[in-house]
Every structure is written in C-alpha cells, then in structure tokens.
Design a protein around this motif. Structure first.
Motif, mmCIF file in Angstrom:
data_model
loop_
_atom_site.group_PDB
_atom_site.id
_atom_site.type_symbol
_atom_site.label_atom_id
_atom_site.label_comp_id
_atom_site.label_asym_id
_atom_site.label_seq_id
_atom_site.Cartn_x
_atom_site.Cartn_y
_atom_site.Cartn_z
ATOM 1 N N TRP A 328 0.853 -1.190 0.000
ATOM 2 C CA TRP A 328 0.000 0.000 0.000
ATOM 3 C C TRP A 328 0.882 1.230 0.000
ATOM 4 O O TRP A 328 2.069 1.164 0.318
ATOM 5 C CB TRP A 328 -1.007 0.003 1.160
ATOM 6 N N SER A 329 0.300 2.368 -0.369
ATOM 7 C CA SER A 329 1.031 3.644 -0.376
ATOM 8 C C SER A 329 0.731 4.444 0.873
ATOM 9 O O SER A 329 1.636 4.982 1.506
ATOM 10 C CB SER A 329 0.694 4.456 -1.625
ATOM 11 N N ILE A 330 -0.540 4.582 1.221
ATOM 12 C CA ILE A 330 -0.937 5.282 2.443
ATOM 13 C C ILE A 330 -1.871 4.367 3.215
ATOM 14 O O ILE A 330 -2.896 3.937 2.689
ATOM 15 C CB ILE A 330 -1.649 6.621 2.139
ATOM 16 N N GLY A 331 -1.513 4.065 4.451
ATOM 17 C CA GLY A 331 -2.351 3.222 5.296
ATOM 18 C C GLY A 331 -2.584 3.865 6.644
ATOM 19 O O GLY A 331 -1.640 4.328 7.289
ATOM 20 N N LEU A 332 -3.840 3.914 7.057
ATOM 21 C CA LEU A 332 -4.211 4.380 8.394
ATOM 22 C C LEU A 332 -4.940 3.246 9.084
ATOM 23 O O LEU A 332 -5.830 2.618 8.487
ATOM 24 C CB LEU A 332 -5.109 5.610 8.328
ATOM 25 N N MET A 333 -4.583 2.994 10.355
ATOM 26 C CA MET A 333 -5.171 1.847 11.045
ATOM 27 C C MET A 333 -4.854 1.913 12.521
ATOM 28 O O MET A 333 -3.804 2.420 12.916
ATOM 29 C CB MET A 333 -4.593 0.555 10.455
ATOM 30 N N PRO A 334 -5.739 1.432 13.375
ATOM 31 C CA PRO A 334 -5.361 1.254 14.771
ATOM 32 C C PRO A 334 -4.361 0.108 14.879
ATOM 33 O O PRO A 334 -4.310 -0.768 14.024
ATOM 34 C CB PRO A 334 -6.680 0.896 15.467
ATOM 35 N N GLY A 335 -3.564 0.136 15.914
ATOM 36 C CA GLY A 335 -2.658 -0.975 16.175
ATOM 37 C C GLY A 335 -2.844 -1.458 17.592
ATOM 38 O O GLY A 335 -3.640 -0.907 18.366
ATOM 39 N N ARG A 388 -5.315 2.246 2.122
ATOM 40 C CA ARG A 388 -5.844 1.202 3.010
ATOM 41 C C ARG A 388 -6.264 1.811 4.342
ATOM 42 O O ARG A 388 -5.502 2.556 4.965
ATOM 43 C CB ARG A 388 -4.794 0.127 3.248
ATOM 44 N N PHE A 389 -7.474 1.471 4.761
ATOM 45 C CA PHE A 389 -8.007 1.895 6.056
ATOM 46 C C PHE A 389 -8.441 0.620 6.778
ATOM 47 O O PHE A 389 -9.347 -0.075 6.340
ATOM 48 C CB PHE A 389 -9.176 2.852 5.872
ATOM 49 N N ASP A 390 -7.781 0.341 7.901
ATOM 50 C CA ASP A 390 -7.915 -0.991 8.487
ATOM 51 C C ASP A 390 -8.642 -0.955 9.817
ATOM 52 O O ASP A 390 -8.760 0.086 10.481
ATOM 53 C CB ASP A 390 -6.525 -1.599 8.685
ATOM 54 N N LYS A 391 -9.092 -2.124 10.225
ATOM 55 C CA LYS A 391 -9.668 -2.337 11.550
ATOM 56 C C LYS A 391 -8.537 -2.460 12.570
ATOM 57 O O LYS A 391 -7.357 -2.516 12.219
ATOM 58 C CB LYS A 391 -10.505 -3.603 11.553
ATOM 59 N N GLY A 392 -8.908 -2.552 13.833
ATOM 60 C CA GLY A 392 -7.915 -2.718 14.878
ATOM 61 C C GLY A 392 -7.286 -4.094 14.864
ATOM 62 O O GLY A 392 -7.876 -5.063 14.357
ATOM 63 N N GLN A 393 -6.092 -4.190 15.431
ATOM 64 C CA GLN A 393 -5.430 -5.490 15.495
ATOM 65 C C GLN A 393 -6.058 -6.396 16.550
ATOM 66 O O GLN A 393 -5.984 -7.617 16.455
ATOM 67 C CB GLN A 393 -3.939 -5.294 15.789
ATOM 68 N N THR A 394 -6.653 -5.786 17.588
ATOM 69 C CA THR A 394 -7.371 -6.560 18.600
ATOM 70 C C THR A 394 -8.771 -5.978 18.744
ATOM 71 O O THR A 394 -9.002 -4.808 18.418
ATOM 72 C CB THR A 394 -6.652 -6.500 19.965
ATOM 73 N N PRO A 395 -9.713 -6.746 19.248
ATOM 74 C CA PRO A 395 -11.077 -6.217 19.420
ATOM 75 C C PRO A 395 -11.156 -5.028 20.374
ATOM 76 O O PRO A 395 -12.110 -4.254 20.325
ATOM 77 C CB PRO A 395 -11.846 -7.424 19.980
ATOM 78 N N PRO A 398 -9.664 1.019 19.794
ATOM 79 C CA PRO A 398 -10.665 1.957 19.286
ATOM 80 C C PRO A 398 -10.568 2.031 17.762
ATOM 81 O O PRO A 398 -9.466 1.929 17.198
ATOM 82 C CB PRO A 398 -10.265 3.295 19.926
ATOM 83 N N PRO A 399 -11.678 2.233 17.060
ATOM 84 C CA PRO A 399 -11.620 2.269 15.598
ATOM 85 C C PRO A 399 -10.973 3.550 15.080
ATOM 86 O O PRO A 399 -10.968 4.587 15.755
ATOM 87 C CB PRO A 399 -13.092 2.210 15.192
ATOM 88 N N LEU A 400 -10.411 3.455 13.883
ATOM 89 C CA LEU A 400 -9.992 4.641 13.142
ATOM 90 C C LEU A 400 -11.242 5.459 12.840
ATOM 91 O O LEU A 400 -12.229 4.935 12.323
ATOM 92 C CB LEU A 400 -9.304 4.213 11.846
ATOM 93 N N ASN A 443 -14.274 -3.387 15.180
ATOM 94 C CA ASN A 443 -13.851 -1.992 15.171
ATOM 95 C C ASN A 443 -13.437 -1.518 13.780
ATOM 96 O O ASN A 443 -12.299 -1.079 13.584
ATOM 97 C CB ASN A 443 -12.710 -1.772 16.171
ATOM 98 N N PRO A 444 -14.323 -1.602 12.783
ATOM 99 C CA PRO A 444 -13.975 -1.106 11.448
ATOM 100 C C PRO A 444 -13.876 0.412 11.439
ATOM 101 O O PRO A 444 -14.376 1.086 12.345
ATOM 102 C CB PRO A 444 -15.147 -1.588 10.587
ATOM 103 N N PRO A 445 -13.225 0.992 10.430
ATOM 104 C CA PRO A 445 -13.117 2.452 10.348
ATOM 105 C C PRO A 445 -14.486 3.122 10.303
ATOM 106 O O PRO A 445 -15.448 2.584 9.750
ATOM 107 C CB PRO A 445 -12.356 2.668 9.040
#
Length: 469
Positions: A328-335, A388-395, A398-400, A443-445
């Motif tokens: 991906w070029s630009i990705g925002l996501m919780p970690g 890419r806009f991602d969900k959290g790595q764990t439940p 908090p969502p993006l 926790n989707p965006p």
C-alpha cells in the motif's frame, strides 16, 4: 565609468550599512570568521580531546579522514562539530557520536561512516538521548548497517534534522518477537532504519535523503539468506498470528525497518516531515504519534509508502508523491498499542486515550503502484491496495475515526505501457482496489469522507465498499 542603477546602489549601500551595524554590535560573523574563531580538532590529539577542552563551543573538523575506535561523546551544552571532515568508526560495537541530556548541540556538514570491514553493527551512527534543541544539518551518514537507526533521537525535545543524507543502512538480521505474546517467533530478515525519533516532541525532519542501494528485496537475496524463515518459535502461538503462517514457519514481511520512523504512541507529538526523499526502503514513513505534518515528500520503491497507526491522531498527509509501492502507499489503522481512556488501578495509573483519526489525506499522487522491487512477493496475494483503512489489530482497539480524503490521484500506470512490437501493450492495474476499507471485526473504520479524488479502478474496482462523500 558607468554608474550603477540607483536601486542597486541603494541595495549595496543598505547591505554595507547593515553589516557595519551588525559588526559594531558584535552580531556579524562571516563563515571564515567563524572558522578562524573556532577551535580546530587538528590542534588536539583527538576529536574527543578537542570537544572536552572547549565546552560550549563548536569545534572545526578539517577536511580528511579522522579514525576513531571509541564513540565521540558530546558532554556540554552548546557544543558541536562542523566542517568537511569524515569520521570513520573502527569499533562495530560503538556509535560514532553520542550525547546524553545535552541542550543546544549542533552537528553540521560532517560525514560519518564505519571502517570497510566493520560496516555491520548493532549501534547507531548518531545517538541522541534526552537532548533538547539539537540541530543536525547537512550531515552525511554512510554504511552504518545496523538494526538500530543510523540517526536515533530518544526522549528529546525540539530536534531539527535538516538536509541530512543516510545511505546504505540495512543489514541481514533476525527479528526476535519471542518475547511478545502477540507473535512468539523470530525470523531472518533484512532490517535497518535510516532516521528514528522515539518518545520526543516538537521534531522537524526536512529535506533529508534516505537511500538504500544494496539490500533490496530480490528473490536471489531471499534464497541466499533464508529470509522469512523462523529461527525460533514459542510453544504457544501468538495472539495475532495466522495459524497457517505459524505452521508454515515462514513470513513474507521479511523486509523490515523504515526510511523514517517517528514513534512513541503515548508521548511523541508535533512532528513535521517535509520535503524528504526516501528510496528503496521497506516502509518509507512509519508513524505512531500525534499532530503530524507529512508534506512534499517523495517515497520511491518501498513496499509500504507510509502508515500511521498505534494511536496516530491528527495527521495531515498532504502533497506527497508515492511511487513504486507494492502493498500500500498510504495506510491508516489502529494498532495493538491504541486504547481507550481508563481509570487508574492498583497496578497502573489512569490512561489517557490513544486513538487514531481526526486526520486529512489530501492532494497526494500515487503512481507506478505494483512496479517496485517487492512486487513479486505481493501482487498475487490480492492484498495490494494503494489506499488502506484498516480495523484494529485486537477487538479492544478503538476504531480509526473521522478522516477526510480529498483531491488525491491514484494513477494506473499500466495503461501507459510502451510500444511492444510496434503496438501498445497495455497492462491491467497491479492492485485489487484503489481503496480498501476493512469492514470485518468489531472496530472497522468510521467517518471516512471522500471528495474530488481521481481513483483509477483496480482489478476488482475502485473500492471494496461504497465511498461516502
């Protein structure tokens, strides 16, 4: 003798008058005057001795090679080095320059490297710990091949890194994640980071070049060094591990490290990354921090152009060029490090929220996507998407939330293929969707807003979901 134009005469006279006034009050110092007034390292047995003998002063490093076998330590506020000399570190276990708890130090125009047979190291070239108002300008670091960063700033305030060059900073290494309950394994990889800023505030990284020429992700390099293969494995699978990957004992993200990383999710804030050029990195720009400006940078041939995660809030990504990225070029996501606020307990103090969002992605151009050195690893996975806009790595993450995406161009370079046998041979896009938004999980965006973008469709379309205006 012809007369000068009145405007030029006024300018010359004005300049001369200003200089005379500055000289009279002691504020004007020419470059030659600075050199004349500064102590020179050539007058002492070593650079360290020159610095120790002149606390709070800039020491001139004359042109030529200066060999050291121990680190150079800057021990006084306001001290520093400048000049056109090159420092060569012969000790692979030591950084070249280190400072701890200092304020107002300056490094300017010098070059740092390691002896030819000692380029692989576990140490940094420049290590700044708990320093304030540091200026690194036009410093060149070459062949400091380390899993640590070539330029490393930790627990600092007001650091400026301007016009610096980091060249050839990667090495073959082992990424050991056996101490993490989320992973629980170690694997062989290419690793290394050009510039790292950790747990620091008020940073400026401007007009720097971070380039790797040797360790690029080719199939030959993978086979030669067994890249991606597990070297250790815990008895229990990590919480975030895919069972198939765990059983195969191989990961394809063996190209590790970043051109520039700014991290410290709960601490690092107010950072500007402006006008930098990053070539052949694993990840171009990696952010885990708040209140960031990412502007006018060029990231070329990195499998990830940039990402902001682990609680990256209020990130402004504007006017950048992302070229030849493959995943991906630009990705925002919780970690995994992102979290809601929480009251104090017997075991820990109260937690302030560490969330992702409130950000803007505007006026960026993404081109030649899927044409980078790592394309052979990723294009067949179906996971390649420029935005890419991602969900959290764990439940529990908090969502993006609340991101404005406007005026960007995702350009399918495959449609402009050159002539083949006298006729144009156009390729399809090398990405699945121009935009991918992960909607599975708890926790989707949320609150993504799109307007005035040009998104050339991927193999499966523009987006996997409808884009909200």
């Amino acid at each position: 003798m012809s007369s000068l134009p009145a405007s030029l005469v006024s300018s010359v006279v004005g300049s001369a008058c200003r200089r005379a006034i500055l000289v009279a009050v002691g504020l004007f110092v020419s470059t030659s005057g600075l050199k004349a007034q500064s102590p020179s390292a050539a007058e002492y047995k070593s650079i360290q001795e020159a610095l120790d003998a002149n606390p709070g002063k800039m020491v001139y490093l004359p042109q030529g090679d200066h060999i050291v076998s121990e680190r150079i330590t800057i021990k006084h506020d306001g001290s520093g080095l400048y000049g056109y000399g090159r420092i060569i570190q012969e000790n692979a276990e030591q950084p070249v320059i280190r400072a701890d708890g200092r304020k107002g130090i300056i490094l300017r125009d010098i070059s740092l490297t390691r002896a030819e047979e000692k380029t692989e190291s576990r140490a940094e070239a420049i290590y700044l710990n708990q320093c304030e108002e540091v200026l690194l300008e036009n410093v060149r670091v070459k062949d400091n091949r380390s899993a640590a960063a070539s330029i490393s700033v930790r627990d600092g305030k007001g650091t400026q890194i301007r016009g610096c060059t980091v060249e050839n900073y990667m090495r073959i290494s082992v990424d050991d994640r056996t101490h993490s309950e989320n992973y629980g394994y170690a694997f062989r990889c290419i690793d290394g980071t050009g510039i790292a800023v950790v747990n620091s505030e008020g940073n400026l990284i401007q007009n720097c070049r971070v380039v790797e020429h040797v360790f690029v992700p080719t199939q030959e390099l993978k086979e030669k060094h067994g890249l991606g293969k597990f070297t250790k494995k815990n008895a229990a699978r990590g919480k975030l591990m895919n069972p198939e990957v765990w059983n195969a004992e191989y990961v394809n993200n063996w190209h590790q490290g970043s051109g520039i990383i700014v991290t410290g999710p709960d601490i690092t804030a107010r950072t500007q990354l402006i006008g930098n050029q990053i070539e052949n990195a694993a990840q171009g720009i990696d952010l885990h921090c708040d209140h960031v400006i990412v502007s006018n940078n060029i990231v070329n041939n990195a499998f990830i152009g940039m990402k902001a995660m682990h609680g990256s809030r209020n990130v402004l990504i504007i006017g950048n060029q992302f070229v030849k990225n493959d995943l991906w070029s630009i990705g925002l996501m919780p970690g995994a490090a992102s979290h809601h606020s929480a009251p104090a307990t017997a075991d820990r103090p109260a937690l302030a929220p560490n969330v992702d969002g409130g950000s803007i992605i505007a006026n960026n151009i993404i081109s030649d996507f899927g044409y980078g050195s790592a394309s052979w690893m990723w294009t067949e996975t179906g996971s390649c998407n420029p935005l890419r806009f991602d969900k959290g790595q764990t439940p529990q993450n908090p969502p993006l939330t609340d991101v404005l995406i406007q005026g960007n161009v995702i350009y399918d370079s495959g449609k402009d293929s050159p002539l083949v046998d006298g006729a144009p041979k156009k390729e399809g896009p090398r990405y699945s969707y121009a935009v991918r938004i992960e909607t599975d999980g708890k926790n989707p965006p949320q609150g993504l807003r799109f307007s005035n973008n040009i998104f050339h469709p991927g193999k499966e379309g523009v987006s996997n979901v409808e884009l909200a205006p």
